[in-house]
Write a protein that holds these residues in place. Structure first.
Motif, short mmCIF file in Angstrom:
data_model
loop_
_atom_site.label_atom_id
_atom_site.label_comp_id
_atom_site.label_asym_id
_atom_site.label_seq_id
_atom_site.Cartn_x
_atom_site.Cartn_y
_atom_site.Cartn_z
N MET A 294 0.83 -1.21 0.00
CA MET A 294 0.00 0.00 0.00
C MET A 294 0.87 1.26 0.00
O MET A 294 0.53 2.25 -0.66
CB MET A 294 -0.95 -0.01 1.20
CG MET A 294 -1.92 -1.18 1.20
SD MET A 294 -2.87 -1.30 -0.35
CE MET A 294 -3.05 -3.08 -0.49
N ARG A 295 1.97 1.23 0.73
CA ARG A 295 2.88 2.38 0.74
C ARG A 295 3.48 2.62 -0.65
O ARG A 295 3.66 3.77 -1.07
CB ARG A 295 3.99 2.15 1.77
CG ARG A 295 3.55 2.27 3.22
CD ARG A 295 4.67 1.92 4.19
NE ARG A 295 5.80 2.83 4.03
CZ ARG A 295 5.94 3.99 4.68
NH1 ARG A 295 4.99 4.37 5.53
NH2 ARG A 295 7.00 4.74 4.50
N ALA A 296 3.76 1.54 -1.37
CA ALA A 296 4.30 1.69 -2.72
C ALA A 296 3.26 2.28 -3.66
O ALA A 296 3.56 3.16 -4.47
CB ALA A 296 4.77 0.32 -3.24
N ILE A 297 2.02 1.82 -3.56
CA ILE A 297 0.94 2.34 -4.40
C ILE A 297 0.74 3.83 -4.16
O ILE A 297 0.49 4.60 -5.10
CB ILE A 297 -0.37 1.56 -4.14
CG1 ILE A 297 -0.24 0.12 -4.66
CG2 ILE A 297 -1.56 2.26 -4.79
CD1 ILE A 297 -1.38 -0.78 -4.25
N PHE A 298 0.90 4.26 -2.91
CA PHE A 298 0.67 5.67 -2.57
C PHE A 298 1.92 6.54 -2.76
O PHE A 298 1.88 7.73 -2.51
CB PHE A 298 0.16 5.78 -1.13
CG PHE A 298 -0.40 7.13 -0.78
CD1 PHE A 298 -1.55 7.59 -1.40
CD2 PHE A 298 0.23 7.93 0.15
CE1 PHE A 298 -2.06 8.84 -1.09
CE2 PHE A 298 -0.28 9.19 0.47
CZ PHE A 298 -1.43 9.65 -0.15
N GLY A 299 3.02 5.94 -3.20
CA GLY A 299 4.21 6.75 -3.49
C GLY A 299 5.10 7.03 -2.30
O GLY A 299 6.04 7.81 -2.41
N LEU A 300 4.82 6.39 -1.17
CA LEU A 300 5.69 6.58 0.01
C LEU A 300 7.01 5.84 -0.17
O LEU A 300 8.06 6.30 0.25
CB LEU A 300 4.97 6.11 1.27
CG LEU A 300 3.88 7.03 1.79
CD1 LEU A 300 2.96 6.30 2.76
CD2 LEU A 300 4.49 8.25 2.47
N ASP A 301 6.92 4.65 -0.76
CA ASP A 301 8.11 3.86 -1.08
C ASP A 301 8.06 3.51 -2.56
O ASP A 301 6.98 3.46 -3.16
CB ASP A 301 8.14 2.56 -0.25
CG ASP A 301 8.11 2.84 1.25
OD1 ASP A 301 8.77 3.80 1.67
OD2 ASP A 301 7.43 2.09 1.97
#
Length: 493
Positions: A294-301
């Motif tokens: 989820m963090r990857a989808i949101f651009g955090l990682d």
């Protein structure tokens, strides 16, 4: 150690937090302390451990009236408090965190590292913890940090240990370890105060329960003499007919598609879609990679390969701002460090992601901002006397509501909710579930990551199960069971 707290009152200015609480703790018992967020549970324990004094009432320990000057004095007397918000120094090693303020030194003031390591290894062995002592604490998972805090308390040789939501970030295996240690401690005469919103844990491990509501203790009973419905009624002052509101979803078009998302060593070939009006539950054991996806989808990682589409159109997500512009919103599991600016007011936190709406010409329209925040506070039933109250002064549940309000206000197309009800009482949970239903009725798509299997089963229309960074199974709500989810979560077919 026998503790009695009688008629405890506490107010912060005009805000009356406790208005007559009675609480007793017997030697060798596990005493549950339950109540809605804001009921005053943590405040009561803060008074007991000397963080601040009560305005009225008295505390008696083993027949002697006592008032601790600070938490250090309480610790020396044998009381340890494992707080919900972890007290970890991220730049220091695990060993340094274990002994901070209690370092072992020789006559010349030199650290006795070998002795400290021996003590730490002994307690880690007892808890079956395999975290390297020289590892930087900030690099540890939230669950590992929780186990470090538990280890610190046990190293104090405390006679009373207060645990505030100790299992919120633990895996099932870690919870089993903790319960085993708790039974060993009580068998040796140690008393435990157990603050939790997980009802199944209360019935599994506790001997007695005291329920608080609106700053008052409303009931104390033996666990064997009460039940789930009775406790809920005492907590909220009303009966909750169903834990989860009925869902009657009306799906629209596919709003988001994820294809082949991969980050080497973390997750691999993640593919799924979610429709307008749908709640997609994401389950799996802690460490499976749910949050990382989820963090990857949101651009955090970042991620190495794969594609994300919104409305059928491939999008480039370089950072959270890009994700928000594309209609994504993300409610993080770590509300303290990532979801809120604790020193900012409720108004400032909620308005933070919506500034463009209030400042079309670069100047904030205070009237519009205040009206919007007022609407969100009322809609989510955030307990506060003022919009200007700092977010850090709110209870955990009300902080979570502020995080939700912050993102709901952006009118997203897809709302990712990572552990949305962690550390929240049953009444507040129901309010959030109702809000989720309301949002999906308007066409919003929700992705809900949760470690609470009943919650996943109760609120999801479809369930995606992650095992070791891969999608191990997908279930429709009508076919899903706890057994099937756990089979997929542990790598079975």
């Amino acid at each position: 150690m026998h503790i009695t707290m009688e008629n405890i009152h506490k107010a912060f200015g005009a805000n009356k937090v406790l208005e007559g609480v009675d609480f007793t703790l017997e030697p060798g018992e596990v005493h549950a302390l339950m109540g809605e967020n804001g009921a005053g549970k943590s405040t009561l324990m803060n008074i007991l451990t000397g963080l601040f004094p009560q305005n009225e009432g008295k505390i008696t320990i083993d027949g002697k009236q006592i008032q601790f000057k600070d938490s250090k004095e309480a610790e020396r007397a044998g009381l340890a408090f494992i707080r919900q918000e972890l007290n970890i120094w991220p730049q220091m090693t695990v060993l340094e965190n274990l002994f901070i303020g209690r370092e072992k030194r020789n006559a010349f003031g030199v650290l006795k590292e070998k002795e400290m390591k021996t003590l730490a290894e002994a307690i880690f062995s007892r808890l079956d913890i395999s975290i390297p002592l020289d590892k930087e604490a900030g690099a540890c998972s939230v669950g590992e940090q929780q186990m470090i805090e538990i280890a610190k308390a046990l190293m104090l040789d405390a006679e009373v240990i207060i645990m505030d939501e100790p299992t919120a970030a633990l895996t099932d295996r870690e919870i089993e370890k903790l319960f085993k240690i708790m039974k060993e401690l009580t068998a040796s005469g140690v008393s435990l105060v157990y603050i939790s919103h997980r009802m199944e844990e209360i019935f599994a491990i506790c001997d007695r329960i005291t329920v608080m509501r609106d700053g008052v203790s409303v009931a104390t009973s033996f666990i064997k003499d009460t039940n789930f419905d009775e406790i809920v009624k005492q907590m909220v002052g009303r009966e909750l007919e169903d834990r989860y509101p009925a869902r009657n979803p009306k799906y629209g078009e596919v709003v988001m598609e994820v294809s082949g998302l991969t980050r080497k060593g973390v997750f691999e070939d993640i593919s799924f879609s979610v429709k307008e009006g749908e709640i997609l539950g994401v389950s799996g054991l802690m460490g499976a990679g749910r949050t990382e996806i989820m963090r990857a989808i949101f651009g955090l990682d970042g991620f190495d390969s794969g594609e994300v589409k919104i409305g059928g159109k491939p999008i480039s997500i370089k950072n959270p701002a890009c994700a928000a512009n594309e209609g994504l919103a993300f409610i993080t599991e770590d509300r303290k460090d990532e979801g809120l600016v604790l020193d900012f007011s409720i108004r400032e936190n909620i308005a933070l992601t919506n500034l463009k709406s209030f400042s079309p010409n670069g100047i904030v329209k205070n009237k519009d901002e205040t009206a919007f925040v007022k609407l969100m506070v009322e809609r989510l039933k955030i307990k506060t006397e003022s919009q200007e109250t700092p977010a850090g002064n709110l209870s955990g549940g009300n902080q979570q509501k502020v995080v939700i309000a912050k993102w709901v206000g952006t009118s997203p197309k897809v709302l990712i909710m990572d552990e949305p009800t962690r550390g929240i009482d049953v009444g507040a949970k129901r309010e959030i579930y109702n809000l989720m239903n309301e949002l999906t009725e308007r066409g919003l798509a929700i992705i809900m990551v949760s470690s609470d299997l009943p919650e996943v089963l109760g609120m999801s229309d479809r369930i995606l199960v992650i095992h070791e960074g891969k999608v191990s199974g997908e279930l429709r709500s009508e076919e899903a069971t706890q057994e099937k989810i756990m089979t997929f979560a542990t790598g079975g077919n």
